[in-house]
Write a protein that holds these residues in place. Structure first.
Motif, PDB file in Angstrom:
ATOM      1  N   GLY A   1      27.965 -30.201 -53.137  1.00 11.00           N
ATOM      2  CA  GLY A   1      26.395 -31.023 -52.938  1.00 11.00           C
ATOM      3  C   GLY A   1      26.637 -31.247 -51.475  1.00 11.00           C
ATOM      4  O   GLY A   1      24.178 -30.904 -51.396  1.00 11.00           O
ATOM      5  N   ASP A   2      26.873 -31.333 -50.487  1.00 13.98           N
ATOM      6  CA  ASP A   2      26.401 -31.355 -49.142  1.00 13.98           C
ATOM      7  C   ASP A   2      25.163 -30.698 -49.385  1.00 13.98           C
ATOM      8  O   ASP A   2      25.337 -29.167 -49.559  1.00 13.98           O
ATOM      9  CB  ASP A   2      27.296 -31.734 -48.245  1.00 13.98           C
ATOM     10  N   LEU A   3      24.576 -30.982 -48.674  1.00 15.93           N
ATOM     11  CA  LEU A   3      23.599 -30.066 -48.322  1.00 15.93           C
ATOM     12  C   LEU A   3      23.165 -29.586 -46.959  1.00 15.93           C
ATOM     13  O   LEU A   3      24.166 -30.245 -45.458  1.00 15.93           O
ATOM     14  CB  LEU A   3      21.995 -30.699 -48.259  1.00 15.93           C
TER      15      LEU A   3
ATOM     16  N   VAL B   1      24.956 -31.036 -38.123  1.00 12.83           N
ATOM     17  CA  VAL B   1      25.684 -31.272 -38.920  1.00 12.83           C
ATOM     18  C   VAL B   1      26.866 -30.397 -38.660  1.00 12.83           C
ATOM     19  O   VAL B   1      26.290 -28.984 -38.998  1.00 12.83           O
ATOM     20  CB  VAL B   1      25.332 -32.047 -40.378  1.00 12.83           C
ATOM     21  N   ALA B   2      27.970 -30.691 -38.621  1.00 13.12           N
ATOM     22  CA  ALA B   2      29.279 -30.190 -39.059  1.00 13.12           C
ATOM     23  C   ALA B   2      30.389 -30.608 -40.161  1.00 13.12           C
ATOM     24  O   ALA B   2      30.293 -30.807 -39.675  1.00 13.12           O
ATOM     25  CB  ALA B   2      29.641 -29.741 -37.432  1.00 13.12           C
ATOM     26  N   LEU B   3      30.069 -29.493 -41.416  1.00 10.66           N
ATOM     27  CA  LEU B   3      31.123 -29.892 -41.992  1.00 10.66           C
ATOM     28  C   LEU B   3      32.110 -29.561 -42.484  1.00 10.66           C
ATOM     29  O   LEU B   3      32.213 -28.192 -42.238  1.00 10.66           O
ATOM     30  CB  LEU B   3      30.354 -29.523 -43.497  1.00 10.66           C
ATOM     31  N   LEU B   4      33.143 -29.454 -42.675  1.00  8.83           N
ATOM     32  CA  LEU B   4      34.624 -29.273 -42.149  1.00  8.83           C
ATOM     33  C   LEU B   4      35.219 -29.473 -43.775  1.00  8.83           C
ATOM     34  O   LEU B   4      34.998 -29.987 -44.549  1.00  8.83           O
ATOM     35  CB  LEU B   4      35.116 -30.329 -41.065  1.00  8.83           C
ATOM     36  N   ALA B   5      35.627 -27.917 -44.268  1.00  9.87           N
ATOM     37  CA  ALA B   5      35.811 -27.793 -45.748  1.00  9.87           C
ATOM     38  C   ALA B   5      37.214 -28.457 -45.977  1.00  9.87           C
ATOM     39  O   ALA B   5      37.840 -28.710 -45.021  1.00  9.87           O
ATOM     40  CB  ALA B   5      36.285 -26.204 -45.704  1.00  9.87           C
TER      41      ALA B   5
ATOM     42  N   ILE C   1      28.890 -21.192 -50.180  1.00  8.91           N
ATOM     43  CA  ILE C   1      28.078 -21.632 -49.923  1.00  8.91           C
ATOM     44  C   ILE C   1      27.515 -21.470 -50.663  1.00  8.91           C
ATOM     45  O   ILE C   1      27.126 -19.889 -50.678  1.00  8.91           O
ATOM     46  CB  ILE C   1      27.113 -21.303 -48.500  1.00  8.91           C
ATOM     47  N   GLU C   2      26.197 -21.851 -51.129  1.00  5.87           N
ATOM     48  CA  GLU C   2      25.009 -21.261 -51.863  1.00  5.87           C
ATOM     49  C   GLU C   2      23.973 -21.798 -51.478  1.00  5.87           C
ATOM     50  O   GLU C   2      23.435 -22.291 -49.907  1.00  5.87           O
ATOM     51  CB  GLU C   2      24.822 -21.902 -53.485  1.00  5.87           C
ATOM     52  N   ASN C   3      22.609 -20.640 -51.549  1.00  2.00           N
ATOM     53  CA  ASN C   3      21.644 -20.526 -50.995  1.00  2.00           C
ATOM     54  C   ASN C   3      20.732 -21.074 -52.552  1.00  2.00           C
ATOM     55  O   ASN C   3      20.459 -20.807 -53.439  1.00  2.00           O
ATOM     56  CB  ASN C   3      21.019 -19.499 -50.311  1.00  2.00           C
TER      57      ASN C   3
ATOM     58  N   ILE D   1      32.535 -26.945 -53.907  1.00  2.00           N
ATOM     59  CA  ILE D   1      33.851 -27.380 -53.138  1.00  2.00           C
ATOM     60  C   ILE D   1      34.195 -27.005 -54.496  1.00  2.00           C
ATOM     61  O   ILE D   1      34.082 -27.740 -55.728  1.00  2.00           O
ATOM     62  CB  ILE D   1      34.300 -28.849 -53.147  1.00  2.00           C
ATOM     63  N   LEU D   2      35.895 -26.336 -54.827  1.00  2.00           N
ATOM     64  CA  LEU D   2      36.399 -25.524 -55.785  1.00  2.00           C
ATOM     65  C   LEU D   2      37.922 -26.035 -56.054  1.00  2.00           C
ATOM     66  O   LEU D   2      38.088 -26.532 -54.203  1.00  2.00           O
ATOM     67  CB  LEU D   2      35.906 -24.357 -56.074  1.00  2.00           C
ATOM     68  N   PRO D   3      38.546 -26.272 -56.799  1.00  2.00           N
ATOM     69  CA  PRO D   3      39.795 -26.101 -57.182  1.00  2.00           C
ATOM     70  C   PRO D   3      40.554 -24.953 -56.268  1.00  2.00           C
ATOM     71  O   PRO D   3      39.859 -23.745 -56.218  1.00  2.00           O
ATOM     72  CB  PRO D   3      40.166 -26.326 -58.207  1.00  2.00           C
TER      73      PRO D   3
END
Length: 371
Positions: A246-248, A253-257, A265-267, A276-278
Protein backbone atom coordinates in the motif's frame (compact mmCIF):
# COMPACT_ATOMS: atom_id res chain seq x y z
CA UNK A 1 40.58 -26.08 -12.52
CA UNK A 2 40.36 -26.72 -8.78
CA UNK A 3 39.27 -23.84 -6.54
CA UNK A 4 41.26 -23.71 -3.29
CA UNK A 5 39.42 -22.68 -0.13
CA UNK A 6 40.54 -21.50 3.31
CA UNK A 7 37.95 -22.09 6.07
CA UNK A 8 38.08 -19.64 8.99
CA UNK A 9 35.82 -20.48 11.96
CA UNK A 10 36.25 -21.01 15.70
CA UNK A 11 33.78 -23.93 15.73
CA UNK A 12 35.55 -27.25 15.25
CA UNK A 13 32.28 -28.91 14.23
CA UNK A 14 31.55 -26.28 11.58
CA UNK A 15 35.11 -26.41 10.18
CA UNK A 16 34.90 -30.20 9.90
CA UNK A 17 31.41 -30.22 8.34
CA UNK A 18 32.18 -27.49 5.81
CA UNK A 19 35.50 -29.13 4.88
CA UNK A 20 33.78 -32.47 4.28
CA UNK A 21 31.09 -30.93 2.09
CA UNK A 22 33.48 -28.85 -0.02
CA UNK A 23 36.07 -31.61 -0.45
CA UNK A 24 33.32 -33.88 -1.79
CA UNK A 25 33.18 -31.63 -4.86
CA UNK A 26 35.52 -32.55 -7.70
CA UNK A 27 36.68 -29.01 -8.41
CA UNK A 28 36.93 -27.60 -4.85
CA UNK A 29 39.64 -28.33 -2.28
CA UNK A 30 39.99 -27.01 1.26
CA UNK A 31 43.68 -26.19 1.59
CA UNK A 32 43.63 -24.92 5.16
CA UNK A 33 41.57 -24.12 8.25
CA UNK A 34 41.94 -21.36 10.84
CA UNK A 35 40.38 -21.02 14.28
CA UNK A 36 40.35 -17.22 14.47
CA UNK A 37 40.67 -14.13 12.32
CA UNK A 38 44.38 -13.63 12.99
CA UNK A 39 45.19 -17.17 11.87
CA UNK A 40 42.97 -16.57 8.86
CA UNK A 41 44.92 -13.47 7.81
CA UNK A 42 48.25 -15.30 8.20
CA UNK A 43 47.10 -18.40 6.30
CA UNK A 44 45.56 -16.28 3.56
CA UNK A 45 48.99 -14.76 2.93
CA UNK A 46 50.76 -18.13 3.16
CA UNK A 47 48.36 -20.39 1.25
CA UNK A 48 46.99 -17.84 -1.27
CA UNK A 49 43.56 -19.51 -1.54
CA UNK A 50 41.09 -18.68 -4.29
CA UNK A 51 38.23 -18.23 -1.77
CA UNK A 52 38.01 -17.73 1.99
CA UNK A 53 34.95 -18.65 4.08
CA UNK A 54 34.73 -16.49 7.20
CA UNK A 55 32.80 -16.55 10.46
CA UNK A 56 32.23 -13.15 12.05
CA UNK A 57 32.38 -13.88 15.81
CA UNK A 58 35.77 -15.37 16.75
CA UNK A 59 38.43 -14.92 19.45
CA UNK A 60 41.72 -13.03 18.92
CA UNK A 61 40.40 -11.26 15.79
CA UNK A 62 36.79 -11.09 14.60
CA UNK A 63 35.75 -11.80 11.02
CA UNK A 64 35.17 -8.19 9.99
CA UNK A 65 38.65 -7.13 11.14
CA UNK A 66 40.11 -10.15 9.36
CA UNK A 67 38.35 -9.24 6.10
CA UNK A 68 39.74 -5.70 6.31
CA UNK A 69 43.28 -7.04 6.85
CA UNK A 70 42.97 -9.51 3.98
CA UNK A 71 41.71 -6.80 1.63
CA UNK A 72 44.67 -4.60 2.54
CA UNK A 73 47.32 -7.33 2.26
CA UNK A 74 46.05 -9.68 -0.41
CA UNK A 75 42.50 -9.06 -1.71
CA UNK A 76 40.73 -12.43 -1.91
CA UNK A 77 37.06 -13.29 -2.45
CA UNK A 78 35.47 -13.84 0.97
CA UNK A 79 32.19 -15.66 1.65
CA UNK A 80 30.77 -14.78 5.08
CA UNK A 81 28.68 -17.16 7.20
CA UNK A 82 26.16 -15.36 9.39
CA UNK A 83 23.07 -15.82 11.53
CA UNK A 84 19.72 -14.79 10.06
CA UNK A 85 18.91 -12.25 12.75
CA UNK A 86 18.76 -8.45 12.71
CA UNK A 87 22.11 -8.30 14.53
CA UNK A 88 23.54 -10.95 12.22
CA UNK A 89 22.36 -8.89 9.26
CA UNK A 90 23.96 -5.74 10.66
CA UNK A 91 27.30 -7.50 11.19
CA UNK A 92 27.15 -9.13 7.76
CA UNK A 93 26.53 -5.77 6.11
CA UNK A 94 29.60 -4.46 7.96
CA UNK A 95 31.56 -7.40 6.55
CA UNK A 96 30.37 -6.63 3.01
CA UNK A 97 31.37 -3.03 3.61
CA UNK A 98 34.82 -4.28 4.61
CA UNK A 99 35.18 -6.18 1.33
CA UNK A 100 33.44 -9.56 1.63
CA UNK A 101 31.74 -10.64 -1.60
CA UNK A 102 28.71 -12.59 -0.40
CA UNK A 103 27.16 -14.40 2.58
CA UNK A 104 25.25 -17.54 3.54
CA UNK A 105 23.33 -18.58 6.68
CA UNK A 106 25.52 -20.50 9.09
CA UNK A 107 22.64 -22.84 9.92
CA UNK A 108 22.73 -25.31 7.03
CA UNK A 109 19.14 -26.41 7.66
CA UNK A 110 18.04 -22.89 6.70
CA UNK A 111 19.49 -23.07 3.19
CA UNK A 112 18.89 -26.68 2.14
CA UNK A 113 16.37 -29.49 2.55
CA UNK A 114 18.89 -32.32 2.32
CA UNK A 115 22.64 -32.99 2.10
CA UNK A 116 22.75 -33.24 -1.70
CA UNK A 117 21.01 -29.87 -2.10
CA UNK A 118 23.32 -28.37 0.54
CA UNK A 119 26.43 -29.61 -1.26
CA UNK A 120 25.21 -28.14 -4.55
CA UNK A 121 24.34 -24.76 -2.99
CA UNK A 122 27.71 -24.47 -1.26
CA UNK A 123 29.60 -25.64 -4.34
CA UNK A 124 27.80 -23.17 -6.63
CA UNK A 125 28.32 -20.29 -4.21
CA UNK A 126 32.05 -21.02 -3.79
CA UNK A 127 32.54 -21.20 -7.56
CA UNK A 128 30.57 -17.99 -8.11
CA UNK A 129 32.52 -16.15 -5.42
CA UNK A 130 35.79 -17.43 -6.92
CA UNK A 131 34.88 -15.64 -10.17
CA UNK A 132 34.18 -12.36 -8.40
CA UNK A 133 36.29 -9.22 -8.35
CA UNK A 134 37.03 -8.42 -4.68
CA UNK A 135 37.33 -4.71 -4.12
CA UNK A 136 35.54 -3.82 -7.38
CA UNK A 137 33.05 -1.73 -5.40
CA UNK A 138 35.02 -0.45 -2.39
CA UNK A 139 33.28 1.43 0.38
CA UNK A 140 33.84 5.19 0.54
CA UNK A 141 36.93 6.17 2.52
CA UNK A 142 34.98 9.10 4.02
CA UNK A 143 31.43 8.38 5.23
CA UNK A 144 28.84 10.43 3.34
CA UNK A 145 27.04 13.20 5.15
CA UNK A 146 23.80 12.15 6.83
CA UNK A 147 20.49 13.31 5.37
CA UNK A 148 20.21 17.04 6.20
CA UNK A 149 17.16 18.68 7.69
CA UNK A 150 16.83 21.06 4.73
CA UNK A 151 16.43 19.85 1.17
CA UNK A 152 19.20 20.60 -1.30
CA UNK A 153 18.49 22.05 -4.71
CA UNK A 154 21.88 22.27 -6.41
CA UNK A 155 22.08 20.29 -9.63
CA UNK A 156 24.81 20.16 -12.30
CA UNK A 157 23.89 21.43 -15.73
CA UNK A 158 23.60 18.55 -18.21
CA UNK A 159 25.49 18.39 -21.48
CA UNK A 160 23.77 17.10 -24.63
CA UNK A 161 24.07 13.45 -25.65
CA UNK A 162 22.78 11.66 -28.77
CA UNK A 163 19.81 9.39 -28.12
CA UNK A 164 21.29 6.40 -29.99
CA UNK A 165 21.48 3.31 -27.71
CA UNK A 166 24.87 1.75 -27.06
CA UNK A 167 25.85 -1.41 -28.92
CA UNK A 168 25.33 -4.71 -27.09
CA UNK A 169 27.87 -5.45 -24.35
CA UNK A 170 30.12 -2.38 -24.59
CA UNK A 171 32.78 -1.87 -21.94
CA UNK A 172 31.24 1.35 -20.65
CA UNK A 173 29.51 4.53 -21.76
CA UNK A 174 31.40 7.13 -23.75
CA UNK A 175 32.62 9.99 -21.57
CA UNK A 176 31.12 13.36 -22.32
CA UNK A 177 27.92 12.11 -23.95
CA UNK A 178 24.85 13.08 -21.97
CA UNK A 179 21.15 13.06 -22.78
CA UNK A 180 18.81 15.89 -21.87
CA UNK A 181 17.06 15.27 -18.52
CA UNK A 182 13.92 13.16 -18.76
CA UNK A 183 10.87 12.93 -16.53
CA UNK A 184 10.46 9.43 -15.06
CA UNK A 185 7.56 8.18 -12.99
CA UNK A 186 9.95 5.85 -11.15
CA UNK A 187 13.59 4.77 -11.05
CA UNK A 188 13.96 1.01 -10.41
CA UNK A 189 17.28 -0.57 -9.42
CA UNK A 190 17.86 -4.34 -9.39
CA UNK A 191 20.96 -6.07 -8.05
CA UNK A 192 22.34 -9.14 -6.28
CA UNK A 193 25.91 -10.09 -5.30
CA UNK A 194 27.87 -6.93 -4.58
CA UNK A 195 24.62 -4.99 -4.51
CA UNK A 196 24.59 -3.75 -0.90
CA UNK A 197 27.74 -1.69 -1.41
CA UNK A 198 26.82 -0.74 -4.98
CA UNK A 199 23.43 0.59 -3.86
CA UNK A 200 25.13 2.50 -1.06
CA UNK A 201 27.48 4.17 -3.54
CA UNK A 202 24.65 5.13 -5.90
CA UNK A 203 22.10 6.33 -3.35
CA UNK A 204 24.51 8.38 -1.24
CA UNK A 205 25.20 10.50 -4.34
CA UNK A 206 21.55 11.62 -4.59
CA UNK A 207 20.19 14.85 -3.05
CA UNK A 208 17.25 14.85 -0.64
CA UNK A 209 15.10 16.53 -3.30
CA UNK A 210 15.72 13.87 -5.95
CA UNK A 211 12.89 14.29 -8.44
CA UNK A 212 11.67 10.71 -8.87
CA UNK A 213 10.49 7.85 -6.65
CA UNK A 214 12.95 4.94 -6.34
CA UNK A 215 12.30 1.23 -5.89
CA UNK A 216 15.11 -1.17 -4.94
CA UNK A 217 15.23 -4.92 -5.53
CA UNK A 218 18.16 -6.62 -3.80
CA UNK A 219 18.42 -10.41 -3.51
CA UNK A 220 18.48 -10.75 0.28
CA UNK A 221 16.84 -12.87 3.03
CA UNK A 222 13.77 -11.55 4.82
CA UNK A 223 15.68 -11.04 8.08
CA UNK A 224 18.28 -8.86 6.34
CA UNK A 225 16.22 -6.30 4.43
CA UNK A 226 15.03 -4.29 7.49
CA UNK A 227 18.61 -3.83 8.70
CA UNK A 228 19.77 -2.99 5.18
CA UNK A 229 17.05 -0.36 4.74
CA UNK A 230 17.91 1.17 8.12
CA UNK A 231 21.59 1.27 7.19
CA UNK A 232 20.94 3.01 3.86
CA UNK A 233 18.56 5.48 5.48
CA UNK A 234 21.25 6.57 7.95
CA UNK A 235 23.80 7.06 5.16
CA UNK A 236 21.66 8.68 2.47
CA UNK A 237 20.00 12.07 2.05
CA UNK A 238 17.03 10.49 0.29
CA UNK A 239 14.71 8.56 2.61
CA UNK A 240 15.17 4.78 2.44
CA UNK A 241 12.88 2.22 4.07
CA UNK A 242 11.57 -1.27 3.54
CA UNK A 243 8.45 -1.24 1.38
CA UNK A 244 5.07 -2.16 2.81
CA UNK A 245 1.91 -3.13 1.00
CA UNK A 246 0.00 0.00 0.00
CA UNK A 247 2.98 2.39 0.11
CA UNK A 248 2.74 5.27 -2.34
CA UNK A 249 5.71 6.12 -4.55
CA UNK A 250 7.07 9.57 -3.67
CA UNK A 251 9.96 11.63 -5.08
CA UNK A 252 13.06 11.42 -2.92
CA UNK A 253 11.93 8.19 -1.23
CA UNK A 254 13.55 4.80 -1.98
CA UNK A 255 11.50 1.70 -1.12
CA UNK A 256 13.39 -1.59 -0.65
CA UNK A 257 11.60 -4.81 -1.58
CA UNK A 258 11.24 -7.03 1.52
CA UNK A 259 13.16 -10.28 1.43
CA UNK A 260 11.21 -13.50 0.88
CA UNK A 261 8.39 -11.68 -0.94
CA UNK A 262 7.62 -10.10 -4.29
CA UNK A 263 7.10 -6.38 -4.87
CA UNK A 264 4.88 -5.15 -7.69
CA UNK A 265 3.99 -1.57 -8.60
CA UNK A 266 0.46 -0.56 -9.62
CA UNK A 267 -0.65 2.64 -11.32
CA UNK A 268 -3.79 4.10 -9.78
CA UNK A 269 -4.72 7.31 -11.53
CA UNK A 270 -1.10 8.16 -12.22
CA UNK A 271 -0.01 7.41 -8.63
CA UNK A 272 2.32 4.48 -8.09
CA UNK A 273 1.36 2.13 -5.30
CA UNK A 274 3.26 -0.86 -3.88
CA UNK A 275 1.81 -4.36 -3.75
CA UNK A 276 3.68 -6.87 -1.58
CA UNK A 277 2.83 -10.47 -2.43
CA UNK A 278 3.92 -13.82 -0.95
CA UNK A 279 7.02 -15.28 -2.58
CA UNK A 280 6.05 -17.73 -5.34
CA UNK A 281 7.89 -21.00 -4.76
CA UNK A 282 8.28 -21.40 -8.52
CA UNK A 283 10.53 -18.32 -8.60
CA UNK A 284 14.13 -18.76 -7.50
CA UNK A 285 14.53 -15.15 -6.38
CA UNK A 286 12.40 -13.58 -3.67
CA UNK A 287 12.35 -10.66 -4.32
CA UNK A 288 12.74 -11.01 -8.08
CA UNK A 289 13.88 -8.14 -10.31
CA UNK A 290 11.92 -9.47 -13.29
CA UNK A 291 8.67 -9.39 -11.30
CA UNK A 292 9.04 -5.77 -10.20
CA UNK A 293 10.40 -4.54 -13.54
CA UNK A 294 7.62 -6.36 -15.40
CA UNK A 295 4.97 -4.67 -13.25
CA UNK A 296 6.56 -1.28 -13.96
CA UNK A 297 6.55 -1.99 -17.69
CA UNK A 298 2.77 -2.46 -17.47
CA UNK A 299 2.03 0.32 -14.98
CA UNK A 300 4.34 3.07 -16.29
CA UNK A 301 5.10 2.27 -19.96
CA UNK A 302 7.80 4.52 -21.35
CA UNK A 303 8.12 6.35 -18.02
CA UNK A 304 10.49 4.09 -16.06
CA UNK A 305 14.27 4.15 -15.75
CA UNK A 306 15.50 0.62 -15.03
CA UNK A 307 19.01 0.06 -13.67
CA UNK A 308 20.78 -3.29 -13.37
CA UNK A 309 23.79 -3.45 -11.07
CA UNK A 310 26.28 -6.19 -10.13
CA UNK A 311 24.96 -9.68 -9.46
CA UNK A 312 25.00 -13.37 -10.36
CA UNK A 313 22.58 -14.92 -12.81
CA UNK A 314 20.16 -13.36 -15.28
CA UNK A 315 17.40 -11.91 -13.08
CA UNK A 316 16.30 -8.60 -14.58
CA UNK A 317 16.87 -9.50 -18.22
CA UNK A 318 13.23 -10.25 -19.03
CA UNK A 319 12.02 -7.34 -16.94
CA UNK A 320 14.32 -5.02 -18.89
CA UNK A 321 13.06 -6.51 -22.14
CA UNK A 322 9.47 -5.71 -21.15
CA UNK A 323 10.50 -2.17 -20.19
CA UNK A 324 12.22 -1.61 -23.52
CA UNK A 325 9.19 -2.90 -25.42
CA UNK A 326 7.10 -0.16 -23.80
CA UNK A 327 9.64 2.59 -24.50
CA UNK A 328 11.36 2.85 -21.12
CA UNK A 329 15.11 3.37 -20.59
CA UNK A 330 17.63 0.86 -19.19
CA UNK A 331 21.11 1.44 -17.78
CA UNK A 332 23.48 -1.33 -16.71
CA UNK A 333 26.77 -1.51 -14.80
CA UNK A 334 30.03 -2.18 -16.62
CA UNK A 335 32.23 -5.23 -16.09
CA UNK A 336 35.18 -3.45 -14.54
CA UNK A 337 33.25 -2.02 -11.59
CA UNK A 338 30.99 -5.08 -11.03
CA UNK A 339 31.79 -7.56 -8.29
CA UNK A 340 29.98 -10.21 -10.38
CA UNK A 341 29.36 -9.34 -14.03
CA UNK A 342 26.33 -11.57 -14.48
CA UNK A 343 23.03 -9.68 -14.35
CA UNK A 344 24.33 -6.53 -16.08
CA UNK A 345 26.20 -8.63 -18.65
CA UNK A 346 23.12 -10.50 -19.89
CA UNK A 347 21.18 -7.24 -20.16
CA UNK A 348 23.97 -5.55 -22.15
CA UNK A 349 24.58 -8.58 -24.39
CA UNK A 350 20.87 -8.73 -25.21
CA UNK A 351 21.13 -5.15 -26.51
CA UNK A 352 18.78 -3.84 -23.81
CA UNK A 353 21.11 -1.23 -22.26
CA UNK A 354 20.74 2.36 -23.40
CA UNK A 355 23.84 3.17 -21.37
CA UNK A 356 26.55 1.05 -19.73
CA UNK A 357 28.11 2.93 -16.82
CA UNK A 358 30.76 2.41 -14.18
CA UNK A 359 29.46 2.34 -10.63
CA UNK A 360 30.76 5.84 -9.91
CA UNK A 361 28.83 7.27 -12.89
CA UNK A 362 25.32 6.24 -11.79
CA UNK A 363 24.86 8.83 -9.05
CA UNK A 364 25.91 11.85 -11.14
CA UNK A 365 23.97 10.58 -14.16
CA UNK A 366 20.81 10.21 -12.07
CA UNK A 367 21.23 13.72 -10.68
CA UNK A 368 21.69 15.25 -14.12
CA UNK A 369 19.38 12.95 -16.12
CA UNK A 370 16.19 12.82 -14.01
CA UNK A 371 13.77 15.71 -13.74
Amino acid sequence: MTVSVLVVDDSGFFRKRLTEILNASDNIQVVGVATNGREGVELAEKLKPDVITMDYEMPVMDGISAVREIMKCRPTPVLMFSSLTYEGARVTLDALDAGAVDFLPKNFEEIARDSSQLQQILKDRILDVARSRPGATPAPTVPPSPRPATRTTARPAPAPRPQKPVAPAPARSTAGKRAAPQSYSVVAIGTSTGGPIALQRVLTALPADFKAPIVLIQHMPASFTPAFADRLNKLCRVEVRQAEDGDLLKPGVALLAPGGKQMMIENRGGQGRVRILPGDERLHYKPCVDVTFGSLARSFPGKTLGIILTGMGADGKEGCRMMKQTGSVVWSQDEQSSVIYGMPMVVAKAGLSDEVLSLEEFGPRLVEGVR
